[in-house]
Design a protein around this motif. Structure first.
Motif, PDB file in Angstrom:
ATOM      1  N   GLY A  12      25.317  -1.722 -10.400  1.00  0.00           N
ATOM      2  CA  GLY A  12      26.210  -0.326 -10.791  1.00  0.00           C
ATOM      3  C   GLY A  12      26.011   0.628  -9.575  1.00  0.00           C
ATOM      4  O   GLY A  12      27.197   1.389  -9.307  1.00  0.00           O
ATOM      5  N   TYR A  13      24.876   0.611  -8.910  1.00  0.00           N
ATOM      6  CA  TYR A  13      24.670   1.606  -7.814  1.00  0.00           C
ATOM      7  C   TYR A  13      25.637   1.205  -6.625  1.00  0.00           C
ATOM      8  O   TYR A  13      25.600   1.901  -5.574  1.00  0.00           O
ATOM      9  N   SER A  14      26.215  -0.086  -6.773  1.00  0.00           N
ATOM     10  CA  SER A  14      27.180  -0.307  -5.466  1.00  0.00           C
ATOM     11  C   SER A  14      28.266   0.639  -5.486  1.00  0.00           C
ATOM     12  O   SER A  14      29.182   0.665  -4.581  1.00  0.00           O
ATOM     13  N   VAL A  15      28.409   1.527  -6.414  1.00  0.00           N
ATOM     14  CA  VAL A  15      29.223   2.559  -6.313  1.00  0.00           C
ATOM     15  C   VAL A  15      29.204   3.491  -4.932  1.00  0.00           C
ATOM     16  O   VAL A  15      30.284   3.758  -4.269  1.00  0.00           O
ATOM     17  N   ARG A  16      28.218   3.487  -4.351  1.00  0.00           N
ATOM     18  CA  ARG A  16      27.894   3.894  -3.053  1.00  0.00           C
ATOM     19  C   ARG A  16      28.705   3.116  -1.905  1.00  0.00           C
ATOM     20  O   ARG A  16      29.147   3.740  -0.884  1.00  0.00           O
ATOM     21  N   HIS A  17      29.122   1.899  -2.094  1.00  0.00           N
ATOM     22  CA  HIS A  17      30.015   1.192  -1.238  1.00  0.00           C
ATOM     23  C   HIS A  17      31.289   0.956  -1.683  1.00  0.00           C
ATOM     24  O   HIS A  17      32.041   0.236  -0.692  1.00  0.00           O
ATOM     25  N   GLN A  18      31.699   1.364  -2.767  1.00  0.00           N
ATOM     26  CA  GLN A  18      33.003   1.146  -3.323  1.00  0.00           C
ATOM     27  C   GLN A  18      34.251   1.483  -2.248  1.00  0.00           C
ATOM     28  O   GLN A  18      35.112   0.716  -2.057  1.00  0.00           O
ATOM     29  N   ALA A  19      34.198   2.577  -1.984  1.00  0.00           N
ATOM     30  CA  ALA A  19      35.317   3.178  -0.946  1.00  0.00           C
ATOM     31  C   ALA A  19      35.132   2.264   0.476  1.00  0.00           C
ATOM     32  O   ALA A  19      36.313   1.872   0.740  1.00  0.00           O
ATOM     33  N   ALA A  20      34.079   1.926   1.030  1.00  0.00           N
ATOM     34  CA  ALA A  20      34.184   1.126   2.347  1.00  0.00           C
ATOM     35  C   ALA A  20      34.352  -0.081   2.054  1.00  0.00           C
ATOM     36  O   ALA A  20      35.198  -0.576   2.667  1.00  0.00           O
ATOM     37  N   CYS A  59      19.006   8.392 -10.517  1.00  0.00           N
ATOM     38  CA  CYS A  59      19.680   8.096  -9.303  1.00  0.00           C
ATOM     39  C   CYS A  59      21.204   8.476  -9.344  1.00  0.00           C
ATOM     40  O   CYS A  59      21.802   8.353  -8.188  1.00  0.00           O
ATOM     41  N   LEU A  60      21.892   8.812 -10.352  1.00  0.00           N
ATOM     42  CA  LEU A  60      23.154   9.085 -10.421  1.00  0.00           C
ATOM     43  C   LEU A  60      23.447  10.492 -10.155  1.00  0.00           C
ATOM     44  O   LEU A  60      22.950  11.432 -10.446  1.00  0.00           O
ATOM     45  N   THR A  61      24.267  10.733  -9.317  1.00  0.00           N
ATOM     46  CA  THR A  61      24.738  12.042  -8.727  1.00  0.00           C
ATOM     47  C   THR A  61      26.510  12.318  -9.254  1.00  0.00           C
ATOM     48  O   THR A  61      26.956  11.152  -9.486  1.00  0.00           O
ATOM     49  N   ASP A  62      26.648  13.417  -9.288  1.00  0.00           N
ATOM     50  CA  ASP A  62      28.373  13.836  -9.748  1.00  0.00           C
ATOM     51  C   ASP A  62      29.148  12.952  -8.585  1.00  0.00           C
ATOM     52  O   ASP A  62      30.116  12.584  -9.022  1.00  0.00           O
ATOM     53  N   GLU A  63      28.838  12.823  -7.535  1.00  0.00           N
ATOM     54  CA  GLU A  63      29.626  12.095  -6.434  1.00  0.00           C
ATOM     55  C   GLU A  63      29.994  10.731  -6.762  1.00  0.00           C
ATOM     56  O   GLU A  63      30.824  10.209  -6.823  1.00  0.00           O
ATOM     57  N   MET A  64      28.687  10.222  -7.103  1.00  0.00           N
ATOM     58  CA  MET A  64      28.628   8.715  -7.572  1.00  0.00           C
ATOM     59  C   MET A  64      29.407   8.543  -8.750  1.00  0.00           C
ATOM     60  O   MET A  64      30.279   7.278  -8.957  1.00  0.00           O
TER      61      MET A  64
END
Length: 160
Positions: A12-20, A59-64
């Motif tokens: 789920g933390y792959s959200v960091r790479h979603q846009a790329a 580990c979750l942020t508003d941006e994520m």
């Protein structure tokens, strides 16, 4: 180029790479169930809260989460099972197997606390890709809709 109709990920933390990832390929990318949150916020009444349950909520942020305005932020309740057996196992390399019943016990406790503190929760979004193992049982137990990476993948592949 080899015929993929979509790309998914297993964290789920792959959200960091979603846009790329989405920018780099020519097919839909469903890297994380967290991309469902903006949709869920629009599917439910503004008086309804959405619970996001993570393996490690710290580990979750508003941006994520894609939370860009205060109205949406106010409707999202975040919980996690950090420190539990599943989380401890996942911090090891290689991670040892965690029995689904253990994951369910930890999630039930988290959800119960979130619902006690926020009785207006109308749906749950699971961040972790291990959680779908127990989503059906928890849907039945809580009576709430539970969305997870499986939900996202079914939606993505149904349209492909």
């Amino acid at each position: 180029a080899r015929g993929a109709v979509a790309i998914t990920a297993n964290c789920g933390y792959s959200v960091r790479h979603q846009a790329a990832l989405a920018a780099a390929v020519g097919v839909p990318v469903a890297a994380t169930s967290l991309i469902l949150l903006p949709l869920l916020l629009r599917q439910y009444p503004v008086t309804t809260k959405i619970a996001v349950v993570a393996a490690d909520a710290s580990c979750l942020t508003d941006e994520m989460l894609g939370l860009n305005n205060s109205a949406d932020k106010a409707r999202v309740v975040i919980g996690g099972i950090e420190g539990g057996v599943m989380w401890q196992n996942e911090m090891k390399r290689p991670p040892p197997y965690t029995e689904p019943v253990q994951i369910q016990i930890e999630l039930e406790a988290c959800i119960e606390k979130l619902r006690t503190d926020n009785p207006d929760i109308g749906a749950i979004l699971f961040e972790c890709t291990l959680f779908p193992l127990v989503s059906p049982a928890l849907r039945k137990k809580t009576g709430l809709p539970i969305y997870d990476v499986t939900t996202l993948c079914e939606l993505t592949f149904a349209a492909a």
